[in-house]
Write an enzyme that holds these catalytic residues in place. Structure first.
Site, PDB file in Angstrom:
ATOM      1  N   HIS A  16      -0.408   2.765  -9.180  1.00 16.90           N
ATOM      2  CA  HIS A  16      -1.881   2.371  -8.753  1.00 16.90           C
ATOM      3  C   HIS A  16      -2.920   3.400  -9.607  1.00 16.90           C
ATOM      4  O   HIS A  16      -3.646   2.828 -10.258  1.00 16.90           O
ATOM      5  CB  HIS A  16      -2.247   2.344  -7.127  1.00 16.90           C
ATOM      6  CG  HIS A  16      -1.131   1.757  -6.764  1.00 16.90           C
ATOM      7  ND1 HIS A  16      -1.326   0.184  -6.624  1.00 16.90           N
ATOM      8  CD2 HIS A  16      -0.265   1.832  -5.766  1.00 16.90           C
ATOM      9  CE1 HIS A  16      -0.340  -0.327  -5.857  1.00 16.90           C
ATOM     10  NE2 HIS A  16       0.432   0.385  -5.486  1.00 16.90           N
TER      11      HIS A  16
HETATM   12  C1  BDR Z   1      -3.367   3.249  -3.109  1.00 18.40           C
HETATM   13  O1  BDR Z   1      -3.276   3.844  -1.660  1.00 18.40           O
HETATM   14  C2  BDR Z   1      -2.169   4.778  -1.893  1.00 18.40           C
HETATM   15  O2  BDR Z   1      -1.042   4.541  -1.124  1.00 18.40           O
HETATM   16  C3  BDR Z   1      -2.024   5.004  -3.324  1.00 18.40           C
HETATM   17  O3  BDR Z   1      -2.098   6.428  -3.609  1.00 18.40           O
HETATM   18  C4  BDR Z   1      -3.010   4.318  -3.930  1.00 18.40           C
HETATM   19  O4  BDR Z   1      -4.191   5.293  -3.912  1.00 18.40           O
HETATM   20  C5  BDR Z   1      -2.635   1.942  -3.283  1.00 18.40           C
HETATM   21  O5  BDR Z   1      -3.051   1.026  -2.321  1.00 18.40           O
END
Ligand code: BDR
Ligand code: CA
Length: 342
Positions: free
Chosen positions: A269
């Protein structure tokens, strides 16, 4: 070519780690500060993780400033308990036990399980706290700064409230968060916007240009085993560290979100929000629209309500929502950046 000045606000986190490696290894960004926030884990652990990553990849010169444990008006612990409870409702068999403090189901106990960093790390957090550090960088900069946010938006919310006179120094906020059409964490929810809905609302209503990399794009741009093999083949410390951490992340992510059937692929992400700053041409589908943030005290708090059909004509189109990126180019950027680090 002149480097783009940025501040990276993060909660490492495996994909935050990848965002830091990409930002530093690309050689295209002038990283003026890294600021931390609680999210994937406690503020103590996300800060230590940021220090570990920067030291390990050879980026000791970048200051790290510690931010907030709790969201602007809520408690982190309560948000995590709510998250665990709603996950249980959606998928009783897959739900991880509520730890009360962390995103441990995906990122492990430390927030970045899967690699043992050397215990001796001379790097320590700066004297200034996150929001003071952001204000200092903005105040002292001759040119506008791009803020890259890959965690809950607490620090940015406080920055906007405390230093309104400095906001014209912000070029754009490139953030990982939210979702337009995907329904994942909870209904219409994504972790970062869910953890601090009030801060998210302040940021989205600030008038600062925003590019949003939500689940719509991050679940389209997936790495697989061949990416891990390419990272290992680099033969340097960073390549191996990233390969280990991404392997850990892929298995825990896919175990906890088994209904997505991702096979040997998984998202990274946070690195998406960095890639688009380094090279905007990696973004292949972006649409400007009005995005509203829900904070009313319901199950939908933190939802990014995206007017993707343009129904709300009188409301400002405040966000560039990214829907797709060039996956091959993105993954090559990650591998090349890791190869350029220590
Ligand atoms: C986001 O939430 C966290 O788990 C990850 O680092 C990312 O920023 C994804 O939903
Ligand atoms: Ca993150």
């Amino acid at each position: 070519m002149k480097k783009i000045p940025v501040i990276i606000d993060c909660d490492p986190g495996h994909d935050d780690m990848m965002a830091l490696v990409l930002a530093y290894g690309s050689g295209k960004l002038d990283i003026r500060a890294v600021t931390t926030v609680a999210g994937n884990n406690t503020i103590a652990n996300t800060t230590q993780n940021a220090l570990n990553v920067l030291h390990y990849i050879g980026a000791d010169g970048i200051p790290v400033a510690m931010g907030y444990q709790d969201p602007m008006v809520r408690s982190h612990k309560e948000q995590m308990e709510l998250l665990a409870a709603s996950r249980k409702k959606m998928r009783p068999q897959a739900a991880a036990p509520a730890t009360g403090i962390t995103g441990a189901a995906v990122h492990g106990k430390t927030g970045m399980d899967g690699f043992d960093f050397p215990e001796s790390n001379p790097k320590t957090p700066a004297d200034l706290r996150s929001v003071e550090m952001m204000a200092k960088v903005l105040r002292e900069s001759q040119e506008p700064i791009t803020l890259i946010a890959t965690g809950p938006l607490t620090n940015l919310g406080f920055l906007i409230r405390l230093y309104p006179h400095l906001l014209s120094k912000i070029q754009r906020i490139s953030l990982m968060g939210g979702t337009s059409e995907f329904v994942l964490t909870r209904q219409f929810m994504e972790f970062n916007t869910f953890v601090d809905p009030e801060a998210t609302k302040i940021v989205f209503e600030s008038g600062i240009p925003i590019t949003m990399y939500g689940y719509d794009v991050t679940y389209r741009v997936l790495f697989n085993q061949s990416t891990i093999d390419r990272l290992r083949a680099l033969g340097n410390n960073t390549g191996n560290m990233v390969a280990d951490l991404l392997s850990y992340f892929r298995s825990s992510h896919n175990r906890s979100l088994s209904r997505l059937n991702l096979g040997d692929t998984a998202p990274i992400h946070d690195a998406c929000a960095v890639a688009g700053v380094i090279d905007p041409s990696v973004v292949t589908d972006v649409r400007k629209m009005h995005v509203d943030i829900n904070v009313g005290g319901s199950l939908l708090d933190g939802a990014t309500v995206c007017d993707y059909q343009g129904a709300l004509e009188s409301l400002p189109k405040n966000v560039d929502v990214v829907y797709n990126m060039d996956t091959e180019r993105f993954l090559t950027m990650l591998v090349e950046a890791a190869g350029a680090c220590k």
